[in-house]
Design an enzyme around this catalytic site. Structure first.
Site, PDB file in Angstrom:
ATOM      1  N   CYS A   4      -4.525  -1.418  -1.735  1.00 50.81           N
ATOM      2  CA  CYS A   4      -4.765   0.010  -1.931  1.00 50.81           C
ATOM      3  C   CYS A   4      -5.748   0.145  -3.082  1.00 50.81           C
ATOM      4  O   CYS A   4      -5.519  -0.413  -4.163  1.00 50.81           O
ATOM      5  CB  CYS A   4      -3.453   0.721  -2.251  1.00 50.81           C
ATOM      6  SG  CYS A   4      -3.631   2.430  -2.788  1.00 50.81           S
ATOM      7  N   ASN A   5      -6.837   0.864  -2.863  1.00 50.87           N
ATOM      8  CA  ASN A   5      -7.831   1.027  -3.918  1.00 50.87           C
ATOM      9  C   ASN A   5      -7.282   1.839  -5.086  1.00 50.87           C
ATOM     10  O   ASN A   5      -7.556   1.532  -6.248  1.00 50.87           O
ATOM     11  CB  ASN A   5      -9.089   1.694  -3.356  1.00 50.87           C
ATOM     12  CG  ASN A   5     -10.006   0.716  -2.652  1.00 50.87           C
ATOM     13  OD1 ASN A   5     -10.935   0.182  -3.243  1.00 50.87           O
ATOM     14  ND2 ASN A   5      -9.739   0.466  -1.378  1.00 50.87           N
ATOM     15  N   ASP A  11       0.872  -1.179   0.000  1.00 49.31           N
ATOM     16  CA  ASP A  11       0.000   0.000   0.000  1.00 49.31           C
ATOM     17  C   ASP A  11       0.906   1.225   0.000  1.00 49.31           C
ATOM     18  O   ASP A  11       2.123   1.108   0.190  1.00 49.31           O
ATOM     19  CB  ASP A  11      -0.896  -0.014   1.248  1.00 49.31           C
ATOM     20  CG  ASP A  11      -1.836   1.187   1.313  1.00 49.31           C
ATOM     21  OD1 ASP A  11      -2.284   1.645   0.249  1.00 49.31           O
ATOM     22  OD2 ASP A  11      -2.105   1.681   2.426  1.00 49.31           O
ATOM     23  N   SER A  12       0.310   2.402  -0.167  1.00 43.39           N
ATOM     24  CA  SER A  12       1.102   3.625  -0.145  1.00 43.39           C
ATOM     25  C   SER A  12       1.563   3.979   1.263  1.00 43.39           C
ATOM     26  O   SER A  12       2.544   4.696   1.441  1.00 43.39           O
ATOM     27  CB  SER A  12       0.301   4.788  -0.731  1.00 43.39           C
ATOM     28  OG  SER A  12      -0.860   5.022   0.040  1.00 43.39           O
ATOM     29  N   TYR A  59      -1.331   7.730  -2.339  1.00 42.53           N
ATOM     30  CA  TYR A  59      -1.469   7.460  -3.768  1.00 42.53           C
ATOM     31  C   TYR A  59      -2.703   8.152  -4.360  1.00 42.53           C
ATOM     32  O   TYR A  59      -2.785   8.328  -5.566  1.00 42.53           O
ATOM     33  CB  TYR A  59      -1.595   5.953  -4.015  1.00 42.53           C
ATOM     34  CG  TYR A  59      -0.288   5.188  -4.030  1.00 42.53           C
ATOM     35  CD1 TYR A  59       0.935   5.810  -3.795  1.00 42.53           C
ATOM     36  CD2 TYR A  59      -0.280   3.825  -4.293  1.00 42.53           C
ATOM     37  CE1 TYR A  59       2.123   5.092  -3.809  1.00 42.53           C
ATOM     38  CE2 TYR A  59       0.904   3.093  -4.313  1.00 42.53           C
ATOM     39  CZ  TYR A  59       2.102   3.725  -4.070  1.00 42.53           C
ATOM     40  OH  TYR A  59       3.284   3.014  -4.090  1.00 42.53           O
ATOM     41  N   CYS A  83     -11.364   2.680   0.591  1.00 44.98           N
ATOM     42  CA  CYS A  83      -9.969   3.016   0.903  1.00 44.98           C
ATOM     43  C   CYS A  83      -9.596   2.186   2.118  1.00 44.98           C
ATOM     44  O   CYS A  83     -10.386   2.079   3.079  1.00 44.98           O
ATOM     45  CB  CYS A  83      -9.824   4.508   1.203  1.00 44.98           C
ATOM     46  SG  CYS A  83      -8.162   4.992   1.745  1.00 44.98           S
ATOM     47  N   GLU A 108      -3.844   9.103   8.376  1.00 44.72           N
ATOM     48  CA  GLU A 108      -2.392   8.918   8.396  1.00 44.72           C
ATOM     49  C   GLU A 108      -1.742   9.769   9.492  1.00 44.72           C
ATOM     50  O   GLU A 108      -0.764   9.360  10.115  1.00 44.72           O
ATOM     51  CB  GLU A 108      -1.779   9.300   7.042  1.00 44.72           C
ATOM     52  CG  GLU A 108      -2.044   8.313   5.920  1.00 44.72           C
ATOM     53  CD  GLU A 108      -1.059   7.161   5.905  1.00 44.72           C
ATOM     54  OE1 GLU A 108      -0.136   7.154   6.735  1.00 44.72           O
ATOM     55  OE2 GLU A 108      -1.229   6.262   5.061  1.00 44.72           O
ATOM     56  N   HIS A 135      -7.730   2.740   4.482  1.00 38.23           N
ATOM     57  CA  HIS A 135      -7.631   3.491   5.734  1.00 38.23           C
ATOM     58  C   HIS A 135      -8.960   3.498   6.495  1.00 38.23           C
ATOM     59  O   HIS A 135      -8.992   3.587   7.727  1.00 38.23           O
ATOM     60  CB  HIS A 135      -7.250   4.952   5.468  1.00 38.23           C
ATOM     61  CG  HIS A 135      -5.861   5.164   4.991  1.00 38.23           C
ATOM     62  ND1 HIS A 135      -5.444   4.830   3.726  1.00 38.23           N
ATOM     63  CD2 HIS A 135      -4.783   5.692   5.604  1.00 38.23           C
ATOM     64  CE1 HIS A 135      -4.174   5.146   3.577  1.00 38.23           C
ATOM     65  NE2 HIS A 135      -3.740   5.671   4.706  1.00 38.23           N
TER      66      HIS A 135
END
Length: 268
Positions: free
Chosen positions: A74-75, A11-12, A43, A187, A155, A189
């Protein structure tokens, strides 16, 4: 590939740890290698070309580790780079994204219903969920809303407080999401703010946690392919392309346990 080979997840940033955590809960014997491209997060506001370049670089790392599966957690990367990654990896590993398992899930559970989607600008503007939903031909109405503040907010550790609640509620009250019967957390997250989303809807709307859906799809694939690892000993290794101590502390919140991150610069 063999059953004891690891599962590679990338993932980012740390959002993909929600997927990794769901995978380890469902598949506790599996070896996990996680790569967080923290040098380039998020991303969601990057171009497709940039995301594709990052994804191929990361896949090289995961292929060097002999991963049997590469899970794009990661979408945004799933939307922008899945087809390229799948072609690049070829027969060396199975590539799974976080979008197709969700599409398959709503195909079986939400035919003829209205479903909402929240995600990054990259994910929503790609229209990939809408195209795949329409292709099902099951009269599923998809209502999408880009929520670009949510991933960076999470984040930075701003969730489960009044600041995050105000932003979340402002997004969810948008007319674009009116009349939905379920909401896709588009997402990785977003599972971390699921309780606040539930609170907004007073639990009258089903919140689809993509991390759990994807973990179940991964288990199904491994089982059908006779690649489930039945050994009790397991290895979990976590790499990041840019390391900070504060970021390492944040991962403990995401994953629910202490994690040691290893710095692995992508471009050196």
């Amino acid at each position: 590939m063999n059953a004891s080979s690891p599962i590679g997840i990338f993932d980012s940033g740390i959002g993909g740890l929600t997927v990794a955590h769901a995978v380890t809960r469902l598949l506790p014997n599996e070896n996990i290698i996680y790569f967080g491209d923290t040098a380039h997060l998020p991303y969601g506001d990057k171009s497709s070309a940039a995301i594709q370049a990052y994804s191929i670089k990361i896949c090289n790392v995961l292929l060097q580790q002999k991963c049997k599966v590469i899970l794009i957690a990661c979408n945004s990367a799933s939307a922008a780079a899945y087809e390229l990654v799948k072609e690049y990896v070829g027969s060396k590993a199975k590539v799974i994204n976080v979008i197709d398992p969700v599409i398959d899930y709503i195909d079986h559970h939400y035919r003829g219903k209205t479903v909402g989607l929240i995600g990054t600008k990259q994910t929503v503007n790609s229209n990939i969920y809408r195209k795949k939903t329409d292709a099902l031909g099951k009269d599923i109405v998809l209502k999408s809303l880009a929520t670009p503040l949510l991933a960076p907010m999470i984040e930075e550790g701003f969730f489960n407080n009044n600041i995050s609640e105000s932003i979340i509620y402002q997004y969810l009250a948008n007319e674009e999401l009116s009349g939905i019967e379920a909401l896709i957390l588009g997402c990785t997250h977003y599972p971390l703010i699921k309780s606040q989303i539930d609170s907004f809807y007073k639990e009258n709307i089903t919140i689809l946690d993509t991390s759990e859906i994807v973990a179940a799809a991964l288990k199904k694939y491994l089982s059908q392919s006779s690649l489930l690892n039945n050994l009790n000993a397991y290895i979990r290794h976590f790499y990041v392309s840019d390391y900070t101590q504060s970021f390492e502390r944040s991962t403990q919140i995401f994953f629910g346990e202490q994690i040691r991150l290893e710095h692995y610069p992508l471009w050196e």
